[in-house]
Design a protein around this motif. Structure first.
Motif, PDB file in Angstrom:
ATOM      1  N   GLY A 132       0.895  -1.292   0.046  1.00 25.53           N
ATOM      2  CA  GLY A 132      -0.110   0.097   0.135  1.00 25.53           C
ATOM      3  C   GLY A 132       0.843   1.221   0.035  1.00 25.53           C
ATOM      4  O   GLY A 132       2.111   1.167  -0.332  1.00 25.53           O
ATOM      5  N   ASN A 133       0.278   2.376   0.382  1.00 16.92           N
ATOM      6  CA  ASN A 133       0.871   3.559   0.483  1.00 16.92           C
ATOM      7  C   ASN A 133       0.344   4.487   1.463  1.00 16.92           C
ATOM      8  O   ASN A 133      -0.615   4.500   1.849  1.00 16.92           O
ATOM      9  CB  ASN A 133       0.672   4.342  -0.975  1.00 16.92           C
ATOM     10  N   ASP A 134       1.498   5.062   2.164  1.00 16.73           N
ATOM     11  CA  ASP A 134       1.211   6.129   3.211  1.00 16.73           C
ATOM     12  C   ASP A 134       1.072   7.560   2.360  1.00 16.73           C
ATOM     13  O   ASP A 134       1.822   7.969   1.817  1.00 16.73           O
ATOM     14  CB  ASP A 134       2.311   6.142   4.296  1.00 16.73           C
ATOM     15  N   PHE A 135       0.124   8.352   2.946  1.00 13.37           N
ATOM     16  CA  PHE A 135      -0.206   9.659   2.309  1.00 13.37           C
ATOM     17  C   PHE A 135      -0.102  10.674   3.459  1.00 13.37           C
ATOM     18  O   PHE A 135      -0.814  10.544   4.544  1.00 13.37           O
ATOM     19  CB  PHE A 135      -1.588   9.715   1.453  1.00 13.37           C
ATOM     20  N   ILE A 136       0.510  11.713   2.971  1.00 13.93           N
ATOM     21  CA  ILE A 136       0.401  13.063   3.858  1.00 13.93           C
ATOM     22  C   ILE A 136       0.006  14.019   2.790  1.00 13.93           C
ATOM     23  O   ILE A 136       0.939  14.667   2.112  1.00 13.93           O
ATOM     24  CB  ILE A 136       1.824  13.212   4.460  1.00 13.93           C
ATOM     25  N   ILE A 137      -0.894  14.705   3.004  1.00 13.54           N
ATOM     26  CA  ILE A 137      -1.677  15.698   1.643  1.00 13.54           C
ATOM     27  C   ILE A 137      -2.276  16.972   2.458  1.00 13.54           C
ATOM     28  O   ILE A 137      -2.911  16.788   3.505  1.00 13.54           O
ATOM     29  CB  ILE A 137      -2.728  15.016   0.996  1.00 13.54           C
ATOM     30  N   THR A 138      -1.465  17.954   1.709  1.00 13.42           N
ATOM     31  CA  THR A 138      -1.908  19.248   2.289  1.00 13.42           C
ATOM     32  C   THR A 138      -2.988  19.749   1.473  1.00 13.42           C
ATOM     33  O   THR A 138      -2.782  20.050   0.272  1.00 13.42           O
ATOM     34  CB  THR A 138      -0.571  20.217   2.396  1.00 13.42           C
ATOM     35  N   ILE A 139      -4.170  20.178   1.961  1.00 17.67           N
ATOM     36  CA  ILE A 139      -5.166  21.034   1.345  1.00 17.67           C
ATOM     37  C   ILE A 139      -4.962  22.673   1.614  1.00 17.67           C
ATOM     38  O   ILE A 139      -5.197  22.818   2.811  1.00 17.67           O
ATOM     39  CB  ILE A 139      -6.509  20.528   1.448  1.00 17.67           C
ATOM     40  N   ARG A 140      -4.872  23.204   0.794  1.00 15.78           N
ATOM     41  CA  ARG A 140      -4.486  24.841   0.915  1.00 15.78           C
ATOM     42  C   ARG A 140      -5.747  25.851   0.574  1.00 15.78           C
ATOM     43  O   ARG A 140      -6.789  25.083  -0.167  1.00 15.78           O
ATOM     44  CB  ARG A 140      -2.933  25.394   0.472  1.00 15.78           C
ATOM     45  N   ASP A 141      -5.646  26.873   0.849  1.00 20.85           N
ATOM     46  CA  ASP A 141      -6.264  28.173   0.309  1.00 20.85           C
ATOM     47  C   ASP A 141      -7.709  27.768   0.719  1.00 20.85           C
ATOM     48  O   ASP A 141      -8.601  27.930  -0.123  1.00 20.85           O
ATOM     49  CB  ASP A 141      -6.234  28.037  -1.165  1.00 20.85           C
ATOM     50  N   ILE A 142      -8.107  27.522   1.957  1.00 17.96           N
ATOM     51  CA  ILE A 142      -9.320  27.119   2.383  1.00 17.96           C
ATOM     52  C   ILE A 142      -9.837  28.479   2.959  1.00 17.96           C
ATOM     53  O   ILE A 142      -9.284  28.987   3.915  1.00 17.96           O
ATOM     54  CB  ILE A 142      -9.650  26.025   3.472  1.00 17.96           C
ATOM     55  N   ALA A 143     -11.147  28.840   2.589  1.00 23.02           N
ATOM     56  CA  ALA A 143     -11.715  30.142   3.052  1.00 23.02           C
ATOM     57  C   ALA A 143     -11.977  30.198   4.380  1.00 23.02           C
ATOM     58  O   ALA A 143     -11.815  31.363   5.251  1.00 23.02           O
ATOM     59  CB  ALA A 143     -12.785  30.432   2.257  1.00 23.02           C
ATOM     60  N   ASN A 144     -12.619  29.015   5.013  1.00 21.24           N
ATOM     61  CA  ASN A 144     -13.226  29.014   6.431  1.00 21.24           C
ATOM     62  C   ASN A 144     -11.871  29.239   7.370  1.00 21.24           C
ATOM     63  O   ASN A 144     -10.774  29.199   7.214  1.00 21.24           O
ATOM     64  CB  ASN A 144     -13.615  28.075   6.909  1.00 21.24           C
ATOM     65  N   SER A 145     -12.374  29.563   8.835  1.00 19.16           N
ATOM     66  CA  SER A 145     -11.188  29.817   9.732  1.00 19.16           C
ATOM     67  C   SER A 145     -10.752  28.313  10.275  1.00 19.16           C
ATOM     68  O   SER A 145     -11.527  27.258   9.881  1.00 19.16           O
ATOM     69  CB  SER A 145     -11.992  30.445  10.997  1.00 19.16           C
ATOM     70  N   PRO A 146      -9.731  28.110  10.788  1.00 21.33           N
ATOM     71  CA  PRO A 146      -9.170  27.036  11.253  1.00 21.33           C
ATOM     72  C   PRO A 146     -10.181  26.189  12.369  1.00 21.33           C
ATOM     73  O   PRO A 146     -10.444  25.111  11.998  1.00 21.33           O
ATOM     74  CB  PRO A 146      -7.798  27.349  12.137  1.00 21.33           C
ATOM     75  N   GLU A 147     -10.780  26.821  13.122  1.00 23.72           N
ATOM     76  CA  GLU A 147     -11.850  26.339  14.059  1.00 23.72           C
ATOM     77  C   GLU A 147     -12.913  25.853  13.190  1.00 23.72           C
ATOM     78  O   GLU A 147     -13.459  24.670  13.340  1.00 23.72           O
ATOM     79  CB  GLU A 147     -12.471  27.254  15.141  1.00 23.72           C
ATOM     80  N   GLU A 148     -13.471  26.403  12.378  1.00 21.05           N
ATOM     81  CA  GLU A 148     -14.757  25.983  11.352  1.00 21.05           C
ATOM     82  C   GLU A 148     -14.168  24.515  10.620  1.00 21.05           C
ATOM     83  O   GLU A 148     -15.109  23.797  10.645  1.00 21.05           O
ATOM     84  CB  GLU A 148     -15.116  27.207  10.454  1.00 21.05           C
ATOM     85  N   LEU A 403       0.929  29.990   2.669  1.00 24.70           N
ATOM     86  CA  LEU A 403       1.349  30.540   1.364  1.00 24.70           C
ATOM     87  C   LEU A 403       0.123  31.384   0.899  1.00 24.70           C
ATOM     88  O   LEU A 403       0.343  31.959  -0.170  1.00 24.70           O
ATOM     89  CB  LEU A 403       1.450  29.171   0.516  1.00 24.70           C
ATOM     90  N   ASN A 404      -0.765  31.268   1.664  1.00 22.67           N
ATOM     91  CA  ASN A 404      -2.226  32.273   1.283  1.00 22.67           C
ATOM     92  C   ASN A 404      -2.703  33.098   2.580  1.00 22.67           C
ATOM     93  O   ASN A 404      -3.479  32.216   3.085  1.00 22.67           O
ATOM     94  CB  ASN A 404      -3.299  31.086   0.744  1.00 22.67           C
ATOM     95  N   PRO A 405      -2.215  34.175   2.707  1.00 23.54           N
ATOM     96  CA  PRO A 405      -2.493  34.892   3.931  1.00 23.54           C
ATOM     97  C   PRO A 405      -4.042  35.009   3.925  1.00 23.54           C
ATOM     98  O   PRO A 405      -4.857  35.329   2.942  1.00 23.54           O
ATOM     99  CB  PRO A 405      -1.926  36.431   3.543  1.00 23.54           C
ATOM    100  N   GLY A 406      -4.261  34.830   4.981  1.00 25.62           N
ATOM    101  CA  GLY A 406      -5.769  35.058   5.587  1.00 25.62           C
ATOM    102  C   GLY A 406      -6.853  33.874   5.021  1.00 25.62           C
ATOM    103  O   GLY A 406      -7.819  33.553   5.542  1.00 25.62           O
ATOM    104  N   LYS A 407      -5.891  32.647   4.692  1.00 23.32           N
ATOM    105  CA  LYS A 407      -6.527  31.282   4.516  1.00 23.32           C
ATOM    106  C   LYS A 407      -6.166  30.365   5.544  1.00 23.32           C
ATOM    107  O   LYS A 407      -5.310  30.582   6.090  1.00 23.32           O
ATOM    108  CB  LYS A 407      -6.226  30.931   3.077  1.00 23.32           C
ATOM    109  N   SER A 408      -6.819  29.131   5.308  1.00 26.08           N
ATOM    110  CA  SER A 408      -6.357  27.870   6.264  1.00 26.08           C
ATOM    111  C   SER A 408      -5.816  26.798   5.345  1.00 26.08           C
ATOM    112  O   SER A 408      -5.905  26.790   4.349  1.00 26.08           O
ATOM    113  CB  SER A 408      -7.437  27.491   7.095  1.00 26.08           C
ATOM    114  N   LYS A 409      -5.120  25.811   6.128  1.00 27.78           N
ATOM    115  CA  LYS A 409      -4.734  24.620   5.481  1.00 27.78           C
ATOM    116  C   LYS A 409      -5.155  23.386   6.280  1.00 27.78           C
ATOM    117  O   LYS A 409      -5.126  23.590   7.612  1.00 27.78           O
ATOM    118  CB  LYS A 409      -3.313  24.785   5.243  1.00 27.78           C
ATOM    119  N   ALA A 410      -5.408  22.391   5.650  1.00 24.21           N
ATOM    120  CA  ALA A 410      -5.513  21.245   6.419  1.00 24.21           C
ATOM    121  C   ALA A 410      -4.587  20.149   6.037  1.00 24.21           C
ATOM    122  O   ALA A 410      -4.334  20.152   4.663  1.00 24.21           O
ATOM    123  CB  ALA A 410      -6.969  20.786   6.184  1.00 24.21           C
ATOM    124  N   VAL A 411      -3.960  19.401   6.777  1.00 25.01           N
ATOM    125  CA  VAL A 411      -3.157  18.395   6.543  1.00 25.01           C
ATOM    126  C   VAL A 411      -3.549  17.030   6.706  1.00 25.01           C
ATOM    127  O   VAL A 411      -4.073  16.783   8.241  1.00 25.01           O
ATOM    128  CB  VAL A 411      -1.613  18.474   7.316  1.00 25.01           C
TER     129      VAL A 411
END
Length: 438
Positions: A132-148, A403-411
């Protein structure tokens, strides 16, 4: 939530979670998509095969092996991998090279490539070595706040864990991301119409292609003037150009035009058609309210092999007498519900699952005997069963996106067995056009 049109075209009509999508963007940087291969083999100090760890950054696997073969002045056939990896990603995998001294690797100086000698073996690296494969994936440029975002990720993850994973769809990569035509070509081949198949691959324009490419394809579609078409087709369309060159000298040999392609490519067409049918059957199963992590009477289940992976060659039909015992095995992760990738000798389910399968085959007017392809036997397929649930237990972190000021990212971090697609997990979280995930 409505799925994008491009997914409907490949047989995917639904999400298995009902949460709002994160949106966002994948692969803004290459290192946002990290893949590390999991194999079940250990290397020694003896044998004809040199075993290496390959770390590549933004390299296509086939392009790398071709380039490496040129540097080492050898046939590309001497280089083996367990599986191809995403190009726009940071990937780690094992490769083997037949009859090469470790010192020869010092000749290799390629940008964004790291090769580390692991040892030697009497066996080459093969597909069966990949677990199989291990993945570490970053989703960037998300408009909501980190808490949301955190709340939304928790809700989607809870839904995924409750159903034991996500539907084991074939992702858009299986069909062509910009030009999802693979299954349409395969359908024409199975129906015995190689001329239609050839023209679909060479000359069917798609909306997301560059205008010059669409214009070139449309010209050949309307005129069948391959010689003139070669003057306008971009050089990057090497496969289409090779097929047209064949048809210039062999005007009616449409089946033969596929044989100028690499074997792994021309076999993908029939596989693509099977995948489209499978995706559709899987959606119908979900729409009918049948579970993916539990068998019902008439289902066909497969069992684990020695490596602990689902083995589609070991199957059993579930009866009224065995359904309780079978579901105990499924709960213990020792058995798995399946759906068909149909072929000329496929085992089909009975009961309600069987009705779903037959309904789709009849609706698509699938000629099962057509999967026995006399013109090109290597394209033929007996058919196979595939587990319907992609078991996954994602973990996540949320922070500000540097990389995107004012935006959030999820890993997101998760492990998947071989033959499955990370995008089938990501789509449940992001709920965006799959081209944003490619």
């Amino acid at each position: 939530m409505e799925v994008p049109e491009i997914e409907k075209k490949i047989g995917i009509s639904l999400y298995s979670t009902d949460t709002e999508g994160l949106g966002g963007q994948l692969r803004q940087e290459v290192k946002d998509f990290i893949v590390k291969e999991i194999t079940n083999r250990e290397e020694g100090t003896e044998g004809k095969y040199l075993i290496l760890e390959l770390i590549k950054h933004d390299w296509d696997t086939h392009h790398f092996t071709r380039t490496l073969a040129k540097i080492l002045q050898m046939s590309q056939k001497r280089i083996s991998v367990a599986g191809t990896k995403d190009k726009r990603a940071l990937t780690t995998q094992k490769i083997s090279i037949f009859d090469l001294d470790a010192s020869e690797i010092e000749k290799v100086h390629l940008k964004d490539i790291e090769l580390k000698v692991l040892g030697r073996s009497r066996k080459s690296i093969e597909l069966g070595d990949l677990w199989g494969n291990d993945f570490i994936i970053t989703i960037r440029d998300i408009a909501n706040s980190p808490e949301e975002i955190r709340k939304l990720l928790e809700k989607t993850t809870t839904g995924i864990l409750a159903q034991g994973g996500v539907p084991n769809f074939f992702g858009v990569q299986r069909f062509g991301s910009v030009r999802p035509v693979t299954h349409l070509v395969g359908k024409a081949i199975v129906e015995g119409d190689f001329e239609k198949a050839s023209m679909l691959y060479i000359a069917e324009p798609f909306p997301d292609e560059p205008d010059e490419t669409k214009k070139a394809r449309q010209f050949v579609k309307e005129t069948r003037d391959y010689r003139e078409g070669l003057k306008t087709y971009p050089l990057r369309l090497g496969h289409e150009r090779a097929m047209m060159n064949h048809l210039i000298t062999n005007p009616e040999d449409f089946a033969g035009s596929f044989l100028v392609l690499p074997k792994n490519l021309y076999r993908m067409f029939v596989h693509g058609y099977q995948s489209y049918i499978y995706n559709t059957i899987l959606c119908r199963r979900i729409e009918k309210g049948l579970p993916l992590n539990q068998a019902v009477e008439g289902d066909i289940v497969c069992f684990k092999n020695d490596a602990g992976l689902p083995d589609s060659s070991k199957t059993e039909k579930v009866t009224a007498e065995t359904v309780t015992a079978m579901n105990r095995l499924i709960k213990k992760n020792r058995a798995f519900v399946t759906a068909p990738l149909p072929g000329h000798n496929t085992e089909f389910a009975s009961g309600i699952p069987g009705e779903i399968e037959q309904e789709v085959l009849q609706e698509f007017n699938v000629p099962l005997k057509g999967f026995n392809i006399e013109e090109i036997p290597e394209m033929s397929s007996k058919g196979i069963r595939r587990e319907v649930l992609l078991q996954v237990e994602p973990k996540f972190e949320v922070t500000d996106d540097e990389l995107n000021p004012g935006k959030s990212k999820a890993v997101l971090e998760f492990m998947l067995p071989k033959g499955s697609y990370a995008t089938t997990v990501l789509r449940e979280y992001m709920k965006v056009n799959p081209l944003q995930m490619s």
